[in-house]
Write an enzyme that holds these catalytic residues in place. Structure first.
Site, PDB file in Angstrom:
ATOM      1  CG  HIS A 135      -0.144   0.074   2.516  1.00  0.00           C
ATOM      2  ND1 HIS A 135       0.207   1.254   3.119  1.00  0.00           N
ATOM      3  CD2 HIS A 135       0.378  -0.914   3.278  1.00  0.00           C
ATOM      4  CE1 HIS A 135       0.892   1.004   4.210  1.00  0.00           C
ATOM      5  NE2 HIS A 135       1.028  -0.304   4.324  1.00  0.00           N
TER       6      HIS A 135
ATOM      7  CG  HIS B 180      12.301  -4.262 -14.435  1.00  0.00           C
ATOM      8  ND1 HIS B 180      13.176  -4.973 -15.228  1.00  0.00           N
ATOM      9  CD2 HIS B 180      11.409  -5.180 -13.988  1.00  0.00           C
ATOM     10  CE1 HIS B 180      12.815  -6.245 -15.261  1.00  0.00           C
ATOM     11  NE2 HIS B 180      11.748  -6.394 -14.502  1.00  0.00           N
TER      12      HIS B 180
HETATM   13  C1  LIG Z   1      23.457  -5.797  -8.610  1.00  0.00           C
HETATM   14  C2  LIG Z   1      23.871  -6.083 -10.041  1.00  0.00           C
HETATM   15  C3  LIG Z   1      23.113  -5.152 -10.974  1.00  0.00           C
HETATM   16  C4  LIG Z   1      25.356  -5.815 -10.097  1.00  0.00           C
HETATM   17  O1  LIG Z   1      25.824  -6.031 -11.362  1.00  0.00           O
HETATM   18  P1  LIG Z   1      27.279  -5.470 -11.755  1.00  0.00           P
HETATM   19  O2  LIG Z   1      27.254  -3.974 -11.695  1.00  0.00           O
HETATM   20  O3  LIG Z   1      27.645  -6.111 -13.059  1.00  0.00           O
HETATM   21  O4  LIG Z   1      28.209  -5.903 -10.557  1.00  0.00           O
HETATM   22  P2  LIG Z   1      29.240  -7.126 -10.437  1.00  0.00           P
HETATM   23  O5  LIG Z   1      28.639  -8.403 -10.946  1.00  0.00           O
HETATM   24  O6  LIG Z   1      30.535  -6.656 -11.004  1.00  0.00           O
HETATM   25  O7  LIG Z   1      29.384  -7.269  -8.867  1.00  0.00           O
HETATM   26  C5  LIG Z   1      29.975  -6.265  -8.070  1.00  0.00           C
HETATM   27  C6  LIG Z   1      30.047  -6.793  -6.666  1.00  0.00           C
HETATM   28  O8  LIG Z   1      28.719  -6.939  -6.116  1.00  0.00           O
HETATM   29  C7  LIG Z   1      28.472  -8.302  -5.757  1.00  0.00           C
HETATM   30  N1  LIG Z   1      27.105  -8.596  -6.160  1.00  0.00           N
HETATM   31  C8  LIG Z   1      26.568  -8.423  -7.386  1.00  0.00           C
HETATM   32  N2  LIG Z   1      25.259  -8.727  -7.362  1.00  0.00           N
HETATM   33  C9  LIG Z   1      24.974  -9.097  -6.106  1.00  0.00           C
HETATM   34  C10 LIG Z   1      23.784  -9.507  -5.498  1.00  0.00           C
HETATM   35  N3  LIG Z   1      22.644  -9.592  -6.159  1.00  0.00           N
HETATM   36  N4  LIG Z   1      23.818  -9.794  -4.178  1.00  0.00           N
HETATM   37  C11 LIG Z   1      24.979  -9.698  -3.477  1.00  0.00           C
HETATM   38  N5  LIG Z   1      26.153  -9.294  -4.015  1.00  0.00           N
HETATM   39  C12 LIG Z   1      26.140  -9.003  -5.330  1.00  0.00           C
HETATM   40  C13 LIG Z   1      29.489  -9.111  -6.529  1.00  0.00           C
HETATM   41  O9  LIG Z   1      29.764 -10.328  -5.876  1.00  0.00           O
HETATM   42  C14 LIG Z   1      30.668  -8.165  -6.558  1.00  0.00           C
HETATM   43  O10 LIG Z   1      31.292  -8.214  -5.271  1.00  0.00           O
HETATM   44  P3  LIG Z   1      32.902  -8.062  -5.110  1.00  0.00           P
HETATM   45  O11 LIG Z   1      33.227  -6.684  -5.645  1.00  0.00           O
HETATM   46  O12 LIG Z   1      33.105  -8.207  -3.634  1.00  0.00           O
HETATM   47  O13 LIG Z   1      33.468  -9.144  -5.934  1.00  0.00           O
HETATM   48  C15 LIG Z   1      23.523  -7.554 -10.468  1.00  0.00           C
HETATM   49  O14 LIG Z   1      24.423  -8.476  -9.889  1.00  0.00           O
HETATM   50  C16 LIG Z   1      22.101  -7.946 -10.050  1.00  0.00           C
HETATM   51  O15 LIG Z   1      21.821  -8.481  -8.977  1.00  0.00           O
HETATM   52  N6  LIG Z   1      21.153  -7.659 -10.987  1.00  0.00           N
HETATM   53  C17 LIG Z   1      19.763  -7.968 -10.815  1.00  0.00           C
HETATM   54  C18 LIG Z   1      19.321  -8.838 -11.977  1.00  0.00           C
HETATM   55  C19 LIG Z   1      17.850  -9.166 -11.929  1.00  0.00           C
HETATM   56  O16 LIG Z   1      17.275  -9.458 -10.894  1.00  0.00           O
HETATM   57  N7  LIG Z   1      17.222  -9.094 -13.096  1.00  0.00           N
HETATM   58  C20 LIG Z   1      15.809  -9.357 -13.233  1.00  0.00           C
HETATM   59  C21 LIG Z   1      15.490  -9.532 -14.690  1.00  0.00           C
HETATM   60  S1  LIG Z   1      13.821 -10.001 -14.930  1.00  0.00           S
END
Ligand SMILES: CC(C)(COP(=O)(O)OP(=O)(O)OC[C@H]1O[C@@H](n2cnc3c(N)ncnc32)[C@H](O)[C@@H]1OP(=O)(O)O)[C@@H](O)C(=O)NCCC(=O)NCCS
Length: 231
Positions: free
Chosen positions: A136, A145
């Site tokens: 709510h 998104h």
């Molecule tokens: C958060 C996110 C955007 C980061 O992506 P990125 O900018 O490419 O970052 P990286 O993969 O280089 O990760 C950077 C750091 O964050 C950490 N990390 C990334 N995603 C994480 C997550 N979801 N939870 C915890 N830690 C995460 C990585 O382990 C890395 O840690 P380190 O620096 O200690 O090694 C991506 O991992 C994510 O979770 N995206 C969401 C995707 C999603 O749900 N999509 C839905 C589509 S329908």
């Protein structure tokens, strides 16, 4: 309703299924810049995005959905097409549960089993993905998104362009500032600054490459984007 989908990638396929799940809907055309000319393909029409205005002149009563998953690309496409807002449809899957007091914007798609509760407002060209819960009194901006299974508790504000990752949770009353990203599975217990990414449980803001953390000349800590920066 005659609907034209802008974009023909993965996200567009999901929206196609949602649109066609209602008998009264028809996908009249797919516009994507991978097509160079407007032509008939099977029961539909394909063509470049610049043909949108021609389709309005041709059909008159037609609506559009920008079926592009990236929030920033969706915004750019909206600006490029420059169509009046009334030409955008709002698409809600029949299994979604939407409060009568909720307001849903144009160009927004609400996917199967999503919930939008009382007095929440969702902006334009947003995606409320499968099984997301918007509790709510939320205020969700344009071009956002909310990914599958994410949960926004009551009174959460999500500003323009924000992406909330799959399965993330935001506790009540918090604000996610514009174009921030929340990682999949995060639990957000503080406001998140604009253009930053926060991950983990509890969520911490990722540091940016080259970010200055201490001013050597004064040896004072600079104000960081948030008091809970990730080490
Ligand atoms: C958060 C996110 C955007 C980061 O992506 P990125 O900018 O490419 O970052 P990286 O993969 O280089 O990760 C950077 C750091 O964050 C950490 N990390 C990334 N995603 C994480 C997550 N979801 N939870 C915890 N830690 C995460 C990585 O382990 C890395 O840690 P380190 O620096 O200690 O090694 C991506 O991992 C994510 O979770 N995206 C969401 C995707 C999603 O749900 N999509 C839905 C589509 S329908």
């Amino acid at each position: 309703m005659k609907i034209v989908l802008i974009g023909q990638g993965g996200h567009s396929k999901v929206i196609k299924d949602i649109i066609l799940s209602a008998e009264e809907n028809e996908i009249a055309a797919y516009l994507d810049d991978k097509f160079s000319e407007l032509k008939t393909v099977e029961q539909s029409i394909t063509g470049p995005t610049e043909a949108a205005a021609d389709l309005i002149s041709y059909w008159g009563d037609v609506k559009f959905i920008i079926a592009i998953g990236s929030n920033s690309v969706r915004k750019k496409m909206k600006e490029r097409l420059n169509l009046p807002d009334e030409y955008y449809a709002t698409v809600i899957h029949r299994t979604a549960c939407i409060s009568y007091s909720a307001i849903i914007g144009r160009g927004t798609v609400i996917m199967p089993n999503a919930v939008v509760n009382a007095d929440s407002q969702i902006g334009n060209h947003a995606i409320i993905n499968s099984c997301a819960v918007v509790e709510h009194d939320n205020c969700i901006g344009n071009y956002t998104h909310i990914s599958p299974n994410a949960t926004l508790a009551g009174n959460v504000t999500v500003e323009e362009g924000v992406h909330i990752g799959s399965g993330a949770t935001v506790i009540p009353g918090k604000t996610i500032r514009q174009w921030a990203v929340i990682g999949a599975g995060a639990t957000v217990i503080n406001d998140v600054p604009q253009y930053r990414t926060a991950v983990g449980v509890p969520a911490k803001v990722l540091r940016k490459e080259g970010e200055v953390l201490v001013n050597i000349s004064t040896k004072k800590n600079l104000p960081l984007a948030a008091s809970y920066e990730r080490k």
